[in-house]
Design an enzyme around this catalytic site. Structure first.
Site, PDB file in Angstrom:
ATOM      1  N   LYS A  36      57.614  52.531  48.347  1.00  0.00           N
ATOM      2  CA  LYS A  36      57.139  51.273  48.948  1.00  0.00           C
ATOM      3  C   LYS A  36      56.687  50.305  47.846  1.00  0.00           C
ATOM      4  CE  LYS A  36      52.496  53.158  49.414  1.00  0.00           C
ATOM      5  NZ  LYS A  36      51.610  53.948  50.273  1.00  0.00           N
ATOM      6  N   ARG A 134      42.456  54.506  59.763  1.00  0.00           N
ATOM      7  CA  ARG A 134      43.200  53.249  59.772  1.00  0.00           C
ATOM      8  C   ARG A 134      44.142  53.194  60.963  1.00  0.00           C
ATOM      9  NH1 ARG A 134      45.892  52.823  53.877  1.00  0.00           N
ATOM     10  NH2 ARG A 134      47.028  54.570  54.800  1.00  0.00           N
ATOM     11  N   TYR A 262      40.317  29.161  25.247  1.00  0.00           N
ATOM     12  CA  TYR A 262      39.515  28.376  26.199  1.00  0.00           C
ATOM     13  C   TYR A 262      38.089  28.897  26.277  1.00  0.00           C
ATOM     14  CZ  TYR A 262      43.621  26.101  28.272  1.00  0.00           C
ATOM     15  OH  TYR A 262      44.733  25.353  28.493  1.00  0.00           O
ATOM     16  N   MET A 310      47.141  30.956  30.730  1.00  0.00           N
ATOM     17  CA  MET A 310      48.210  31.113  31.716  1.00  0.00           C
ATOM     18  C   MET A 310      49.429  31.803  31.115  1.00  0.00           C
ATOM     19  SD  MET A 310      49.963  28.274  34.189  1.00  0.00           S
ATOM     20  CE  MET A 310      48.432  27.722  34.910  1.00  0.00           C
TER      21      MET A 310
END
Ligand SMILES: *Cc1c(COP(=O)(O)O)cnc(C)c1O
Length: 368
Positions: A36, A134, A262, A310
């Protein structure tokens, strides 16, 4: 296409991991390879094909598009959906012969009506809840759910299953009690078809609870060479399948006292050689690793300095003799493990590989 980093999936290792882990199964038990979430970020079809070649019994998935991709790739093995689907999802994929999880009579009746509409048989596994909370039927309700399923037109009972909430926990008492509850439930199911597949175990249960292997174990994380938790070490020879690398694009000599990145969050404590690497949070390199992670060059660890941008990070390469632009850098692999990155940012290895692998989809390469 972004080529700033490369994700390499070692299919040979995946296959070897399946062999080693498969050799630990109790007699009569087989593997359902859990693929999955794009094979935990490792690439669905090549991983699934390797699992088929390794003679697993079934493949475990969740989403419709994954089912389609597997069948389109010519894979004919049983496909088990590892969560209850909506009736729309079941309708979408009914032609692919997916084995669905059913945990309540309403879903069962819907499924039976759909099967009749489509003039098909839908194979189902009945889900018992022994503590995960669940989904699934309470053990007290499962006998009547089975009776109802056996009497439902268009439904074929393929198996009975449950899922452990804490098989990877250091304290095994809870899991032992849940195995007892599952055993008791099974004993009450005298009408269960003889060829029904019975399964409860995940990777942790494969490694720690041989009495819980039954006819199948749903094997995910360990097959990718990652441990289920700190409490569950892997056997010798089971190795990480995913490796994520990049290359140095720039090296600069910088003076003691200079700040990096930064927010100016790191100030150099010595004259340093700083390498810039073309990856950042847009590539799945978590910003929360800022000022904390290491990368590896030639197997030697180099600290990440300052914030993750980024699409850039900076690392200290002062101690790597002769380091050059273009040199390969490991972000994740045998030296920098998913466990290490996970513990730095308060998560688990599962999340690291599924997120990194699913962001980096495009430039994946495969080694077999
Ligand atoms: C994902 C999943 C597994 C695999 O668990 P691992 O800990 O990765 O081995 C097994 N069973 C179900 C129902 C799952 O959803």
């Amino acid at each position: 296409m972004r080529m700033s980093s490369v994700l390499t999936i070692n299919l040979h290792r995946y296959q070897r991991n399946l062999e080693i882990l498969g050799s630990l199964l109790s007699p009569g038990s087989r593997i359902c390879a859990v693929v999955k979430a794009n094979a935990y970020g490792h690439g669905l079809v090549p991983i699934a094909q390797t699992a088929v070649n390794a003679d697993v019994a079934a493949l475990g998935i969740v989403d419709d598009d994954e089912i389609r991709d597997l069948r389109d790739a010519g894979i004919t093995l049983p496909i088990l959906r590892l969560r209850p689907a909506t009736i729309e999802e079941i309708r979408e994929t009914a032609q692919y012969d997916v084995e669905e999880l059913i945990g309540d009579p309403v879903a069962l009746d819907q499924c039976s009506r759909l099967a009749q509409d489509l003039n098909r048989t839908i194979p189902v596994h009945l889900k018992v809840d022994v503590g995960i909370g669940r989904m699934g039927a309470d053990p007290s309700e499962i006998k009547s759910l089975l009776a109802r399923a056996l009497n439902s037109t268009g439904i074929r009972v393929r198996g009975v299953m449950a899922h452990f909430p804490c098989a990877d926990h250091p304290d095994s008492d809870i899991t032992v009690r849940q195995i007892d509850a599952f055993d008791t439930t099974l004993k009450s199911l005298s009408d269960l078809p003889k060829d029904a597949v019975v399964h409860i175990g995940n990777s942790a249960a494969l490694l720690r609870f041989p009495q819980a292997h039954y006819s199948m174990v749903r094997l995910g994380i360990a097959s990718y060479g990652l441990r289920p938790s700190e409490a569950v070490p892997l056997p010798e020879g089971v190795l990480p399948v995913m490796r994520w690398t990049t290359r140095i694009v720039l090296i600069r000599k910088m003076k003691k006292g200079t700040t990096i990145g930064y927010g100016m969050t790191h100030r150099l404590e010595r004259d340093s050689l700083i390498a810039t690497l073309p990856v950042g949070y847009a590539d799945g390199y978590f910003r929360s690793l800022s000022n904390r992670a290491h990368v590896a060059i030639r197997g030697q660890r180099c600290p990440l300095l300052g914030r993750v941008s980024m699409d850039l990070i900076c690392v200290d390469v002062t101690d790597i003799p002769g380091v050059a632009v273009g040199e390969e850098v490991e972000l994740l692999g045998d030296t920098i493990s998913a466990d290490e990155l996970a513990s730095l940012i308060g998560t688990i290895n599962y999340e690291i590989v599924t997120l990194v692998g699913n962001v980096r989809k495009i430039d994946r390469m495969f080694v077999s």
